[in-house]
Write an enzyme that holds these catalytic residues in place. Structure first.
Site: not given
Lengths: 571, 571
Positions: B217, B395, B553
């Protein structure tokens, strides 16, 4: 872009070496390609397929019980030579005749045709059926003039099953013509591919568009269209192909179709599955029943991005053949009786060493060898430019083909000189080596022409300038006859004919002077090919030619004739 | 670049629809993935594989007799949700226990782990073995912390054969740990891939170089190296892997190896064959014997160009399993007894409608639904930026995952509001929907946190600001516990902890004011993650993190907390 390469010229050979090692249970190498490892019944018609490399699984991936008996493996995107085809057929034939099948491209037609003629003379029963499934390459009325693309797979699969059923060569040939007649493909390209060793793509497709009907070597298609959704693409492919659906209820066809959704290399499985889910809905809406869909990579073009749809309109026999068991490296279906216990024995083709000629002829042969080395140098210097020129209208392999051919010819000539061969033998062998090394249409024509020139010389004596001119004129004129092209078709013939005419008309001028004038005529004629208008779109010449670019075959011919003139002038 | 797309968010679903239609003899769709079409013996341990989509044949292409019983199919490059895994396992389990296998990635570990816990509570015997073959992702001592790449194939193939032999769940699990322990891969990437609907590649590799050990990825590898010949590449892959060859003559290993040369998508067959011909020479030179090489595309990454070599060091049992017959969409070998006459019956999972809550709680639920819609809008606006940020170290799917999760949560909330549900039910369902819709690590954490917040509310009454704050603090703190990360790991926890601390410390300030302060704390902390130094390269967090880019995140968490603050301020 091709990244895993040692010597680019050795790429197809290196790759085939790995292939035959991995799949040694299925295939064994022979000169020119592969044949099955396992023996076949003596009464079984052999199916030999082939063409250029770079399209795996086409064609070697289909060799095995239930499909093909052998595959002739050319250079990347270039047809194999006649000698390669002969070798594979000799090793594959089971005594019941051989059917050769390949996509309809000029080089393949030429080389496989030559091989068939030679083998028929030896007593083999050889049939040829060209595959012509690509609806983008010619009109429905000219279906048999179209080029072959992914339809190669269902056509070859069906014919292989017919051969496995034990039918005669007449019957298998009839099945081949029938299934080709019932098979239609249409493809789109999203991006081009890059030949091993090259840093630039063979062709490009503008971002956000796709080439409708663009050939698998970048040959011109129908149109450049704006890229829409998967639904749009499915609708386009299905509707265009169904325009050629045969009438239902006639000739045993009642709406049952074999379906192949084929990825060209960089268009991956998830995309193919998605497209199939749309295609299958449209086919069902059109009242068709899908018989065993194949959604996979079966005919690729290196790392080209693109996809094609193929339909074969089935009758009872075709459906049985389509569903029949097969066991090959790239396609397996059902359970095939394994006859692998008996290994097929093949003998390597060997070449005799050249025998020595008379000293005078051998002396002349040495001079010819020097000229052939000069030709090799010229093609190496021009390789890139010729490739670029060719990629406009052709498949971009002309530069590489000329290098491979001239290199093989020069190497052969060195061996002949070492053996003390005369000039006739040297040129006959160099011609065969050129054809073998280059493959492709140009390779066949150059090789044939050289051998023909040799025929006009002698191993027993040195010949004079007049005899040389006569031999060269004869060899050059043979190109017209071998290739079937005429002046104005935008092929090398546009340059060879003026060259031969000028040389023939030189009267008793010295050779160097005559050649210089003829080379100039060839150069002028080659340059003129740029202004020719597009001619009829003949599949055999890779579709319509584009305007504005000179023909690479005519250009390379004139360049090499200038090289010979320079060599003659320095003596 | 992915070209055949309708709605990019629906790409995996659309693709799976085509796949199950094409291979209906092998697989049937269930919620969350596919299971075998044919029934299995009752005593047979079920092997369920899975992971993100975009890697076909991995994983769904290996479902069929001799290999897997089911495959959980996540979104592109994103782990499936726990509910998807539960559904597939329920449909695949034959009553003898289920072994789940997947490549070792954080999201997969989290979701499959949650599913296993829930199913064990229902009485299922569930085992998990993560595949950790990629030697580029951690040291030899930490083999079990490495990520899984193309070694997924030989490992899953071997375990499937052990299950088919009728061994117990304990025995099959032991085989799985053993074969994973004996399998090593190393890959190189030549170019990146492009996610469906995206116009930019997920990552790029500089022309003329390759990424050694770059993840499938785009996760960071060992080094960027200059591209040399195929010989150089073969030498590099073989020598690195053989550094971890176990001692010959011990534990039944005597130099016999299973070999997989795997193409990632755009590196085509001819190149793979060529590379194999070099690899096989080197392996033989090292005294190894190659047992049934597989040279093919088995674990792809959309249209990424690259290749990997996998060796499994065999003993007698592993060799028997490796050679055993198998019949799946993407891999067939030998002859498998066809139990296809009996169709496996699977029942669809159904979801009950939400029941109505008290009017006061339903009123509060409506306000939460409005906030969830605002979150969806924020993630859609930020999708591109989050994806880019994620592609530096992860990814690249974070933006899409957040959109998918928040969209599913908002849609679920609308349905709950329509059913008159209370705030506890609405949030519990929205959390499950987020986890299900997004997949991936972030999806599991967001979904779990939302449900946990809901647990602190009530369907029977409206709760006051203090109760809301307590519930939100509890839900936010749960993220730390669920994900196993701590502050400083450069994950979303770096923002969630300061947020929860600030909210908790707000005393009796009004909710809107307290939230505004907490959101500011989260924003500051998220921005700070850019300056953290690279941490230890843990496979579970996709290898080492790079310096200079904030954690996506943490950024997305702080953005959404700001959105909530804005919503609360306007009331």
């Amino acid at each position: 872009m091709t990244k895993i390469v040692n010597d680019p010229e050795e790429f197809p050979k290196d790759s085939l070496e790995g292939f035959t090692e991995i799949y040694s249970e299925y295939v064994q190498p022979v000169h020119g390609g592969v044949v099955r490892t396992a023996a076949s019944p003596e009464s079984e018609v052999a199916l030999v397929v082939g063409g250029g490399s770079g399209h795996y699984p086409a064609f070697a991936g289909w060799v095995g019980p239930g499909i093909a008996h052998g595959s002739v493996c050319g250079n990347i995107f270039a047809s194999p030579s006649a000698s390669q085809a002969r070798s594979v057929i000799r090793a594959a034939d089971n005594g019941a005749g051989t059917l050769m099948m390949f996509g309809n491209y000029a080089g393949d037609v030429l080389h496989f045709g030559q091989a068939a003629e030679q083998l028929r003379a030896e007593g083999y029963d050889i049939r040829i059926v060209e595959i012509t499934d690509d609806i983008a390459s010619d009109s429905p009325q000219n279906h048999l003039q179209r080029r072959g693309i992914a339809g190669d797979f269902p056509v070859v699969k069906v014919v292989g099953a017919a051969a496995a059923e034990g039918h005669s060569i007449d019957e298998v040939e009839a099945v081949a013509r029938h299934v080709n007649d019932k098979t239609r493909s249409l493809g789109v390209a999203f991006s081009g591919c890059t030949l091993p060793g090259s840093t630039e793509p063979l062709f490009t497709v503008e971002e956000g568009t796709f080439g409708l009907g663009l050939g698998i070597h970048g040959e011109p298609g129908i149109a450049t269209e704006k890229l829409g959704t998967a639904d749009d693409l499915a609708e386009l492919l299905v509707s265009k192909i169904l325009e050629e659906e045969p009438p239902r209820g006639e000739d045993g066809y009642d709406g049952r179709v074999a379906v192949l959704v084929n990825g060209l290399g960089a268009t991956k499985y998830e995309e193919l599955f998605l497209l199939y889910s749309r295609i299958s809905k449209l086919l069902r809406k059109a009242g068709l029943e899908i018989i065993r869909p194949v959604v996979d990579e079966q005919v690729t073009s290196l790392d080209m991005a693109g996809v094609s749809l193929t339909l074969t309109f089935l009758d009872e026999d075709l459906e049985r053949y389509w569903l029949a068991a097969a066991d090959t490296p790239a396609f397996r279906s059902g359970s095939v009786e394994n006859s692998g216990a008996t290994r097929r024995e093949v003998t390597a083709e060997t070449e005799e060493a050249a025998s020595a000629g008379a000293p005078e002829s051998a002396e002349q042969a040495k001079k010819i060898a020097v000229i052939l080395e000069a030709l090799e140098k010229t093609t190496r210097d021009a390789e890139h430019d010729l490739g670029k020129m060719d990629s406009v209208a052709g498949d971009g392999d002309h530069g590489q083909g000329m290098v491979l051919g001239s290199t093989a010819a020069a190497e052969s000539a060195r061996q002949s000189v070492a053996a003390g061969a005369g000039s006739k033998t040297l040129l006959a062998r160099a011609g065969a080596a050129w054809s073998e090394g280059a493959g492709g249409t140009a390779g066949a024509l150059w090789g044939g022409a050289l051998a023909r020139v040799g025929n006009g010389l002698s191993d027993g004596e040195a010949v004079d300038d007049a005899a040389i001119i006569a031999a060269v004129v004869g060899g050059t004129k043979a190109i017209e006859e071998m290739g079937g092209a005429v002046v104005g078709d935008k092929t090398m013939v546009d340059a060879t004919v003026p060259f031969a005419d000028a040389l023939e008309g030189a009267g008793d001028k010295p050779l160097a002077e005559a050649w210089d004038e003829a080379a100039t005529a060839a150069e002028n004629a080659a340059a003129d090919t740029a202004s020719f208008a597009a001619k009829k779109g003949r599949a055999r010449t890779h579709g319509g030619k584009s305007v504005g670019t000179p023909d690479p075959g005519a250009i390379s011919f004139s360049m090499l004739m200038r090289t010979v003139a320079d060599q003659l002038a320095t003596k």
